[in-house]
Motif scaffolding. Structure first.
Motif, PDB file in Angstrom:
ATOM      1  N   TYR A 125      -6.810  13.787  -5.511  1.00 46.49           N
ATOM      2  CA  TYR A 125      -7.559  12.710  -6.208  1.00 46.49           C
ATOM      3  C   TYR A 125      -6.843  11.553  -6.162  1.00 46.49           C
ATOM      4  N   PHE A 126      -7.270  10.247  -5.655  1.00 45.95           N
ATOM      5  CA  PHE A 126      -6.542   9.217  -5.908  1.00 45.95           C
ATOM      6  C   PHE A 126      -7.569   8.044  -5.960  1.00 45.95           C
ATOM      7  N   THR A 127      -7.046   7.022  -6.430  1.00 46.92           N
ATOM      8  CA  THR A 127      -7.726   5.698  -6.426  1.00 46.92           C
ATOM      9  C   THR A 127      -6.735   4.519  -6.111  1.00 46.92           C
ATOM     10  N   MET A 128      -7.383   3.695  -5.256  1.00 45.36           N
ATOM     11  CA  MET A 128      -6.546   2.694  -4.617  1.00 45.36           C
ATOM     12  C   MET A 128      -6.927   1.539  -5.265  1.00 45.36           C
ATOM     13  N   ILE A 171     -11.406   5.392   8.334  1.00 44.66           N
ATOM     14  CA  ILE A 171     -10.134   5.630   8.633  1.00 44.66           C
ATOM     15  C   ILE A 171      -9.735   7.211   8.144  1.00 44.66           C
ATOM     16  N   LEU A 172     -10.445   7.375   6.903  1.00 50.02           N
ATOM     17  CA  LEU A 172     -10.040   8.861   6.437  1.00 50.02           C
ATOM     18  C   LEU A 172     -10.750  10.025   7.469  1.00 50.02           C
ATOM     19  N   THR A 173     -11.836   9.732   7.851  1.00 46.91           N
ATOM     20  CA  THR A 173     -12.382  10.701   8.785  1.00 46.91           C
ATOM     21  C   THR A 173     -11.466  10.687  10.265  1.00 46.91           C
ATOM     22  N   GLN A 174     -11.237   9.594  10.581  1.00 50.02           N
ATOM     23  CA  GLN A 174     -10.250   9.671  11.737  1.00 50.02           C
ATOM     24  C   GLN A 174      -9.051  10.428  11.348  1.00 50.02           C
ATOM     25  N   GLU A 195      -5.521  14.297  12.615  1.00 50.48           N
ATOM     26  CA  GLU A 195      -4.373  15.016  12.168  1.00 50.48           C
ATOM     27  C   GLU A 195      -4.521  16.503  11.582  1.00 50.48           C
ATOM     28  N   TYR A 196      -5.711  16.843  11.523  1.00 53.00           N
ATOM     29  CA  TYR A 196      -5.883  18.289  11.038  1.00 53.00           C
ATOM     30  C   TYR A 196      -7.149  18.979  11.676  1.00 53.00           C
ATOM     31  N   GLY A 197      -7.561  18.301  12.729  1.00 57.58           N
ATOM     32  CA  GLY A 197      -8.477  19.040  13.547  1.00 57.58           C
ATOM     33  C   GLY A 197      -9.989  19.428  12.999  1.00 57.58           C
ATOM     34  N   ALA A 198     -10.265  18.754  11.959  1.00 59.04           N
ATOM     35  CA  ALA A 198     -11.396  18.846  11.263  1.00 59.04           C
ATOM     36  C   ALA A 198     -12.476  18.104  11.892  1.00 59.04           C
ATOM     37  N   LYS A 247       0.645  15.876  -0.234  1.00 61.04           N
ATOM     38  CA  LYS A 247       1.564  14.940  -0.088  1.00 61.04           C
ATOM     39  C   LYS A 247       1.659  14.032   1.217  1.00 61.04           C
ATOM     40  N   GLU A 248       1.447  15.063   2.221  1.00 61.19           N
ATOM     41  CA  GLU A 248       1.605  14.374   3.441  1.00 61.19           C
ATOM     42  C   GLU A 248       0.246  13.750   4.107  1.00 61.19           C
ATOM     43  N   LEU A 249      -0.809  14.437   3.578  1.00 60.83           N
ATOM     44  CA  LEU A 249      -2.139  13.880   4.027  1.00 60.83           C
ATOM     45  C   LEU A 249      -2.183  12.392   3.185  1.00 60.83           C
ATOM     46  N   LEU A 250      -1.777  12.256   1.781  1.00 59.80           N
ATOM     47  CA  LEU A 250      -1.893  10.943   1.230  1.00 59.80           C
ATOM     48  C   LEU A 250      -0.876   9.828   2.263  1.00 59.80           C
ATOM     49  N   SER A 251       0.152  10.584   2.600  1.00 56.78           N
ATOM     50  CA  SER A 251       1.140   9.590   3.299  1.00 56.78           C
ATOM     51  C   SER A 251       0.589   9.062   4.442  1.00 56.78           C
ATOM     52  N   ILE A 252       0.183   9.900   5.382  1.00 54.73           N
ATOM     53  CA  ILE A 252      -0.569   9.520   6.538  1.00 54.73           C
ATOM     54  C   ILE A 252      -1.663   8.590   6.628  1.00 54.73           C
ATOM     55  N   PHE A 253      -2.483   8.834   5.369  1.00 56.79           N
ATOM     56  CA  PHE A 253      -3.916   8.244   5.234  1.00 56.79           C
ATOM     57  C   PHE A 253      -3.518   6.728   4.905  1.00 56.79           C
ATOM     58  N   LEU A 254      -2.440   6.759   3.565  1.00 55.51           N
ATOM     59  CA  LEU A 254      -2.058   5.139   3.384  1.00 55.51           C
ATOM     60  C   LEU A 254      -1.365   4.448   4.313  1.00 55.51           C
ATOM     61  N   ASP A 255      -0.737   5.211   5.479  1.00 56.66           N
ATOM     62  CA  ASP A 255       0.097   4.432   6.420  1.00 56.66           C
ATOM     63  C   ASP A 255      -1.115   3.973   7.370  1.00 56.66           C
ATOM     64  N   ARG A 256      -1.959   4.946   7.676  1.00 60.70           N
ATOM     65  CA  ARG A 256      -3.178   4.396   8.946  1.00 60.70           C
ATOM     66  C   ARG A 256      -3.889   3.424   8.126  1.00 60.70           C
ATOM     67  N   PHE A 257      -4.451   3.494   6.822  1.00 63.71           N
ATOM     68  CA  PHE A 257      -5.285   2.628   5.889  1.00 63.71           C
ATOM     69  C   PHE A 257      -4.694   1.201   6.120  1.00 63.71           C
ATOM     70  N   GLU A 258      -3.501   1.037   5.871  1.00 63.75           N
ATOM     71  CA  GLU A 258      -2.858  -0.061   5.614  1.00 63.75           C
ATOM     72  C   GLU A 258      -2.553  -0.928   6.924  1.00 63.75           C
ATOM     73  N   ASP A 259      -2.079   0.019   8.044  1.00 64.45           N
ATOM     74  CA  ASP A 259      -1.975  -0.451   9.282  1.00 64.45           C
ATOM     75  C   ASP A 259      -2.963  -1.489   9.873  1.00 64.45           C
ATOM     76  N   LYS A 260      -4.321  -0.913   9.703  1.00 65.55           N
ATOM     77  CA  LYS A 260      -5.206  -1.716  10.410  1.00 65.55           C
ATOM     78  C   LYS A 260      -6.227  -2.390   9.181  1.00 65.55           C
ATOM     79  N   LEU A 261      -5.616  -2.549   7.875  1.00 65.13           N
ATOM     80  CA  LEU A 261      -6.491  -3.199   6.871  1.00 65.13           C
ATOM     81  C   LEU A 261      -6.949  -4.604   7.351  1.00 65.13           C
TER      82      LEU A 261
END
Lengths: 305, 76
Positions: free
Chosen positions: A125-128, A149-152, A157-160, A227-241
């Motif tokens: 659970y997080f808020t940016m 980005i989260l769906t991607q 990363e998780y095959g969902a 913690k890895e999921l949050l890290s990966i998502f934030l990196d991807r989110f910021e990368d193409k912001l």
């Protein structure tokens, strides 16, 4: 200092003496020991002996020091009423762009229009807090970008088999995996902050409260590190912001959506609308073609299909 | 004199957080609009007293629709 201690211990498979740590970090051996004791109390498995320290395992907890590049902007608390409330407070006090408030559980997790978002331990659970210089009507693009980005991330990363339902629920085979809620404040013609809150069912069992929901662990068939999921998502989110305020955000959303092309029902408190989900406009409004051929532009309501 | 706090975005009125007779400061949140799962604060541009609440929960709003009526000082 915990960040630095963990970095040093994490890079070595050998035991590192208190004296070496003290020398590298420029603090006393007593201070090193105090930090190590706190880390052990927080769930870190640190093997200690007269010869020094060795990190054996880390808990799956998104402590700020787990994110060396973002440490100053991550605020972790084990249990909060709502990460949205803390984010709003920090945003009004001027916290920097991309401050992230993260919790292991929420007592009063919120969904849209004061609905409850069940926030047991095991979820993420997080808020940016976003400070993007933009007119308020662009907030739909940012939300669409975030959902895309989260769906991607969940897919790659998780095959969902994750897809977005308009506007931003993320579902797997029709069952809810993630929810989002945003808050925005505006001054004059521009947004002062846009806070995006995200709840992801990771290891928790949301089906106890919401039968039509699912966890990432179940979808991916393996243990997932929050913690890895949050890290990966934030990196991807910021990368193409940079894309987030352009129509590319909407195009990215289109790629992962499951709404367009379906016959849908939009339910609001006052009305129900049915029709073919023909498209979304440049700011994310859903375009519904009724049986009569009339096109409606929808900006709120629950979407069913 | 009277001033009107109006909707800054189209959407649903999620809630009005002030009541008749409340004292309101410039910049204070008086209502919240929901649009595409985003809650948008509607803040007063004036110091004043709430004369009447015009919008209610679930009202459908367009930009510029009145939400809260304030009584403000002439120089407010």
């Amino acid at each position: 200092m915990k960040k630095e201690i963990l970095q040093i211990l994490g890079q070595s498979s050998e035991r590192i003496s208190g004296e070496d740590l003290s020398s590298i970090l420029g603090i006393s051996r007593v201070s090193i020991w105090k930090h190590i004791k706190i880390l052990i109390a927080k769930g870190y498995d640190v093997d200690t002996s007269s010869k020094g320290y060795r990190l054996m395992a880390s808990p799956d907890t998104p402590f700020a020091w787990e994110y060396p590049d973002r440490c100053e902007k991550i605020h972790y608390t084990e249990t909060v009423d709502s990460t949205m409330d803390i984010a709003r407070d920090l945003a009004r006090k001027g916290c920097p762009h991309l401050t992230v408030i993260v919790a292991s559980a929420q007592r009063k997790g919120r969904g849209r229009l004061d609905r409850t978002w069940y926030s047991d331990k095991g979820g993420l659970y997080f808020t940016m807090v976003l400070r993007l210089s933009m007119p308020p009507q662009y907030m739909g693009r940012i939300n669409f970008y975030t959902a895309a980005i989260l769906t991607q991330t969940l897919r790659e990363e998780y095959g969902a088999d994750a897809k977005v339902k308009w506007p931003n629920d993320i579902l797997v085979e029709g069952r809810k995996l993630c929810g989002m809620l945003s808050e925005m404040e505006v001054e004059g013609e521009m947004t002062t902050f846009l806070n995006i809150g995200i709840g992801i069912n990771v290891h928790n069992d949301p089906a106890r409260y919401e039968p039509n929901s699912v966890s990432l662990r179940r979808c991916s068939g393996r243990k997932v590190s929050k913690k890895e999921l949050l890290s990966i998502f934030l990196d991807r989110f910021e990368d193409k912001l940079d894309l987030a305020m352009s129509e590319e955000a909407i195009n990215l959303w289109r790629k992962y959506n499951s709404t367009l092309g379906r016959y849908v029902r939009i339910v609001t408190h006052n009305d129900t609308l049915e029709g073919y989900a023909e498209g979304v406009d440049e700011n994310g409004a859903l375009l519904i073609k009724e049986d009569s051929g009339k096109i409606d532009k929808v900006i709120y309501g629950d979407c069913f299909y | 004199m009277e001033k009107i706090v109006t909707a800054i975005m189209p959407g649903l009125c999620a809630r009005v957080v002030v009541s008749e007779g409340d004292k309101v400061a410039k910049g204070q949140e008086v209502a919240v609009i929901n649009c595409m799962k985003t809650e948008i604060s509607v803040n007063s541009e004036y110091d004043g007293i709430v004369k009447s609440v015009v919008s209610k929960e679930w009202d459908e709003l367009q930009v510029g629709d009145p939400m809260v009526l304030l009584t403000v000082d002439n120089n407010g």
